[in-house]
Write a protein that holds these residues in place. Structure first.
Motif, mmCIF file in Angstrom:
data_model
loop_
_atom_site.group_PDB
_atom_site.id
_atom_site.type_symbol
_atom_site.label_atom_id
_atom_site.label_comp_id
_atom_site.label_asym_id
_atom_site.label_seq_id
_atom_site.Cartn_x
_atom_site.Cartn_y
_atom_site.Cartn_z
ATOM 1 N N LEU A 42 0.823 -1.211 0.000
ATOM 2 C CA LEU A 42 0.000 0.000 0.000
ATOM 3 C C LEU A 42 0.855 1.258 0.000
ATOM 4 C CD1 LEU A 42 -2.959 1.113 0.193
ATOM 5 C CD2 LEU A 42 -2.522 1.377 2.647
ATOM 6 N N THR A 43 1.862 1.298 0.869
ATOM 7 C CA THR A 43 2.599 2.549 1.048
ATOM 8 C C THR A 43 3.668 2.775 -0.005
ATOM 9 O OG1 THR A 43 4.147 1.488 2.590
ATOM 10 C CG2 THR A 43 2.202 2.562 3.529
ATOM 11 N N LYS A 44 4.268 1.709 -0.492
ATOM 12 C CA LYS A 44 5.412 1.900 -1.392
ATOM 13 C C LYS A 44 5.130 1.518 -2.838
ATOM 14 C CE LYS A 44 8.782 1.909 2.303
ATOM 15 N NZ LYS A 44 9.772 1.152 3.098
ATOM 16 N N THR A 45 4.345 0.474 -3.056
ATOM 17 C CA THR A 45 3.992 0.133 -4.442
ATOM 18 C C THR A 45 2.849 1.014 -4.943
ATOM 19 O OG1 THR A 45 4.732 -2.138 -4.094
ATOM 20 C CG2 THR A 45 3.293 -1.716 -5.995
ATOM 21 N N LEU A 46 1.843 1.230 -4.089
ATOM 22 C CA LEU A 46 0.730 2.110 -4.474
ATOM 23 C C LEU A 46 0.950 3.552 -4.032
ATOM 24 C CD1 LEU A 46 -2.368 -0.171 -3.704
ATOM 25 C CD2 LEU A 46 -1.161 0.162 -5.868
ATOM 26 N N TYR A 47 1.890 3.798 -3.146
ATOM 27 C CA TYR A 47 2.234 5.113 -2.617
ATOM 28 C C TYR A 47 1.004 5.815 -2.038
ATOM 29 C CZ TYR A 47 5.060 9.274 -1.922
ATOM 30 O OH TYR A 47 5.742 10.329 -1.354
ATOM 31 N N VAL A 48 0.353 5.110 -1.132
ATOM 32 C CA VAL A 48 -0.812 5.630 -0.405
ATOM 33 C C VAL A 48 -0.416 5.818 1.054
ATOM 34 C CG1 VAL A 48 -3.148 5.072 0.401
ATOM 35 C CG2 VAL A 48 -2.501 4.616 -1.977
ATOM 36 N N ASP A 49 -0.912 6.859 1.671
ATOM 37 C CA ASP A 49 -0.590 7.251 3.034
ATOM 38 C C ASP A 49 -0.748 6.088 4.013
ATOM 39 O OD1 ASP A 49 -0.433 8.507 5.555
ATOM 40 O OD2 ASP A 49 -1.448 10.314 4.828
ATOM 41 N N TRP A 50 0.261 5.875 4.851
ATOM 42 C CA TRP A 50 0.225 4.782 5.832
ATOM 43 C C TRP A 50 -0.974 4.885 6.758
ATOM 44 C CZ3 TRP A 50 0.356 5.928 11.035
ATOM 45 C CH2 TRP A 50 0.890 7.167 11.418
ATOM 46 N N ARG A 51 -1.469 6.096 7.011
ATOM 47 C CA ARG A 51 -2.611 6.259 7.913
ATOM 48 C C ARG A 51 -3.872 5.616 7.349
ATOM 49 N NH1 ARG A 51 0.692 11.232 9.257
ATOM 50 N NH2 ARG A 51 0.995 11.086 6.995
ATOM 51 N N GLU A 52 -3.995 5.572 6.006
ATOM 52 C CA GLU A 52 -5.126 4.880 5.382
ATOM 53 C C GLU A 52 -5.093 3.398 5.743
ATOM 54 O OE1 GLU A 52 -7.701 5.715 3.386
ATOM 55 O OE2 GLU A 52 -7.321 7.872 3.391
ATOM 56 N N GLY A 53 -3.928 2.804 5.621
ATOM 57 C CA GLY A 53 -3.804 1.389 5.958
ATOM 58 C C GLY A 53 -3.984 1.121 7.434
ATOM 59 N N ALA A 54 -3.406 1.978 8.266
ATOM 60 C CA ALA A 54 -3.528 1.785 9.712
ATOM 61 C C ALA A 54 -4.982 1.852 10.150
ATOM 62 C CB ALA A 54 -2.693 2.835 10.442
ATOM 63 N N ARG A 55 -5.748 2.781 9.574
ATOM 64 C CA ARG A 55 -7.177 2.889 9.923
ATOM 65 C C ARG A 55 -7.930 1.632 9.524
ATOM 66 N NH1 ARG A 55 -6.612 8.511 8.827
ATOM 67 N NH2 ARG A 55 -6.910 8.167 6.599
ATOM 68 N N HIS A 56 -7.644 1.132 8.328
ATOM 69 C CA HIS A 56 -8.346 -0.074 7.869
ATOM 70 C C HIS A 56 -8.014 -1.264 8.764
ATOM 71 C CE1 HIS A 56 -10.376 -2.744 5.095
ATOM 72 N NE2 HIS A 56 -9.311 -3.531 5.100
ATOM 73 N N PHE A 57 -6.760 -1.419 9.118
ATOM 74 C CA PHE A 57 -6.394 -2.516 10.012
ATOM 75 C C PHE A 57 -7.153 -2.405 11.333
ATOM 76 C CE2 PHE A 57 -2.188 -4.709 8.758
ATOM 77 C CZ PHE A 57 -2.631 -4.855 7.451
ATOM 78 N N LEU A 58 -7.260 -1.194 11.875
ATOM 79 C CA LEU A 58 -7.938 -1.022 13.157
ATOM 80 C C LEU A 58 -9.437 -1.280 13.061
ATOM 81 C CD1 LEU A 58 -6.132 2.076 14.721
ATOM 82 C CD2 LEU A 58 -5.977 -0.314 15.436
ATOM 83 N N GLU A 59 -9.991 -1.247 11.864
ATOM 84 C CA GLU A 59 -11.404 -1.588 11.708
ATOM 85 C C GLU A 59 -11.641 -3.076 11.900
ATOM 86 O OE1 GLU A 59 -12.946 -0.233 8.004
ATOM 87 O OE2 GLU A 59 -12.393 1.866 8.347
ATOM 88 N N PHE A 60 -10.624 -3.899 11.651
ATOM 89 C CA PHE A 60 -10.816 -5.345 11.670
ATOM 90 C C PHE A 60 -9.980 -6.076 12.718
ATOM 91 C CE2 PHE A 60 -12.395 -4.251 7.485
ATOM 92 C CZ PHE A 60 -13.487 -5.089 7.348
ATOM 93 N N LEU A 61 -8.764 -5.634 12.977
ATOM 94 C CA LEU A 61 -7.861 -6.409 13.818
ATOM 95 C C LEU A 61 -8.382 -6.540 15.242
ATOM 96 C CD1 LEU A 61 -4.277 -5.198 12.838
ATOM 97 C CD2 LEU A 61 -5.282 -7.448 12.406
ATOM 98 N N VAL A 62 -8.535 -7.766 15.702
ATOM 99 C CA VAL A 62 -8.934 -7.984 17.088
ATOM 100 C C VAL A 62 -7.785 -7.608 18.014
ATOM 101 C CG1 VAL A 62 -8.233 -10.411 17.148
ATOM 102 C CG2 VAL A 62 -10.080 -9.621 18.633
ATOM 103 N N ASP A 63 -6.552 -7.664 17.520
ATOM 104 C CA ASP A 63 -5.403 -7.215 18.313
ATOM 105 C C ASP A 63 -5.021 -5.777 17.970
ATOM 106 O OD1 ASP A 63 -4.092 -7.372 15.856
ATOM 107 O OD2 ASP A 63 -2.914 -9.135 16.367
#
Length: 457
Positions: A341-362
């Motif tokens: 996401l961050t380096k191949t697609l060059y999208v802000d890491w905060r986008e990915g972090a938010r998505h992970f927090l929507e699903f990750l039980v940890d």
């Protein structure tokens, strides 16, 4: 009667619980959990974590009842509710675990002031959610370590406190009102394969892991299909297991696998000491690269494809689908998907972090945000411009494609390593993969764009 309150937060257990041990020195104890309105308002009450939390609360209540007590549940502003319970029971002291986030620091400050205004005391205990207290080991020149290896050397020399047994009895004052415990029923949006929570389940998993999994951890922890990690991260996040006890028991087991596992607990402590020293790193670059992340429609379409597991790169898509199904993702998958996401697609890491927090039980602010920054190259990584090639990584860590076939059924009939490059299939073989998409970007193009953006070309 002398009464103390123990406020449970991210430490939902009875074994090795310093605040409960200290509070139990009083004649009676009020075991209290507040469903904190501030956590809900901030958007961190994701369905998967609420369900796991419900399991933890019911198990904690059952454990307390076995010892003659019970869990008191309240909802609202945590400071208001703790002060109400303390006033209702005339408790002289409140005990709780320390934490590292900016919100936790503010909560502690507010609670201390409010209790002191009532003539009561707040005791905050360290090494409840970490093995080593954030800030206990520091370099000579600054307030925290920014590089893991020297941190690990000093962390490993710290003598850990002994792990405490669970209390035999817990005497709760009569007449303390409690709300009904949170329940999984009625929650929507849960991952289908979400694991069960609670200290009983956590200790079962820990015992099984120490008995039959830890010895091979050094050799197999990156094996995507082998699923040979401990899967204890949700229990560490909710505190149904003690990191101190885990380190002690892993060290007693001994061997390279145990050493590698203890390093992962040290990584967890490392991220906490970074966030404790730099709380803004939860939302801002720890070490900025002045990135001008892609935005607009094209970036949104790429991000949605990444979220849905339809990038055309099978190992990335498999990991993202595992996340949706289980509310958990293999550690190697987390690295791969974040790099993509961050380096191949060059999208802000905060986008990915938010998505992970929507699903990750940890989903944990320190671990999630700092690991995302590590992969984005804005964090503590000493090689901030490294890019993980999903094809190469897939062939290395899922050599026969079993992980991909498990999570990407469109590719289930492709045998061997070719499953990582389905765009190379011809004729009927290519038709057999159905609507599985072609890659949304060519890897050399993504790499060139990233290098140009970082001034590396």
């Amino acid at each position: 009667m002398n009464v103390s309150v123990v406020l449970f937060t991210a430490d939902l257990r009875l074994h090795d619980h310093p605040p409960l041990r200290a509070a139990s020195e009083a004649d009676e104890v009020v075991p209290l959990f507040v469903r904190d309105r501030g956590v809900t308002d901030a958007g961190f009450a994701a369905p998967n974590r609420l369900a796991f939390l419900a399991d933890c609360l019911h198990d904690l209540d059952a454990g307390l009842r076995d010892r003659g007590g019970r869990l008191i549940m309240r909802s609202g502003d945590v400071v208001d509710e703790v002060c109400k319970v303390a006033a209702e029971t005339d408790a002289g002291e409140v005990h709780m675990a320390g934490d590292v986030s900016a919100y936790a620091h503010l909560r502690e400050q507010r609670l201390r002031r409010a209790l002191e205004s009532q003539g009561r005391r707040l005791h905050v205990h360290d090494t409840v959610t970490t093995a080593v207290t954030p800030g206990e080991v520091t370099p000579a020149s600054t307030d925290h370590f920014a590089v893991f290896t020297p941190y690990l050397r000093q962390w490993s020399r710290v003598p850990l406190r002994d792990a405490f047994a669970a209390p035999r009895t817990v005497r709760v004052p009569d007449g303390v009102g409690s709300e009904k415990l949170l329940s999984r029923s009625g929650l929507t949006g849960l991952s289908e394969g979400l694991a069960s929570g609670g200290e009983t389940e956590g200790r079962r998993r820990m015992s099984a892991w120490l008995r039959s999994g830890i010895a091979a951890y050094e050799d197999r922890h990156d094996d995507l299909a082998g699923d040979a990690t401990s899967r204890l991260s949700p229990h560490l996040h909710f505190g149904t297991l003690s990191p101190v006890e885990l380190v002690h028991r892993a060290r007693r087991a001994g061997g390279p696998g145990a050493e590698a596992f203890v390093r992962q607990i040290a990584w967890r402590d490392f991220h906490r000491q970074v966030l404790a020293a730099r709380p803004a790193a939860s939302t801002s670059d720890y070490r900025t690269k002045h990135d001008r992340w892609r935005s607009g429609r094209e970036a949104r379409e790429d991000t949605e494809a990444w979220k849905e597991g339809r990038t055309g790169y099978p190992v990335v898509d498999a990991a993202m689908r595992q996340l949706r199904h289980e509310g958990w993702m293999h550690n190697r998958g987390r690295l791969l998907t974040a790099s993509f996401l961050t380096k191949t697609l060059y999208v802000d890491w905060r986008e990915g972090a938010r998505h992970f927090l929507e699903f990750l039980v940890d989903g944990d602010i320190a671990n999630n945000q700092m690991n995302w920054q590590w992969m984005a190259g804005t964090g503590t990584d000493s090689r901030p411009n490294r890019v993980l090639n999903p094809v190469t990584q897939g062939k290395r860590y899922d050599p026969d494609g079993a992980y991909v076939r498990r999570w990407v059924p469109e590719l289930a009939e492709i045998e061997g390593p070719l499953v990582h490059e389905p765009w190379k299939l011809q004729g009927l073989d290519r038709a057999a993969v159905g609507d599985y998409p072609d890659p949304i970007i060519e890897l050399p193009d993504g790499l060139a764009r990233f290098k140009q953006a970082r001034g590396l070309d």
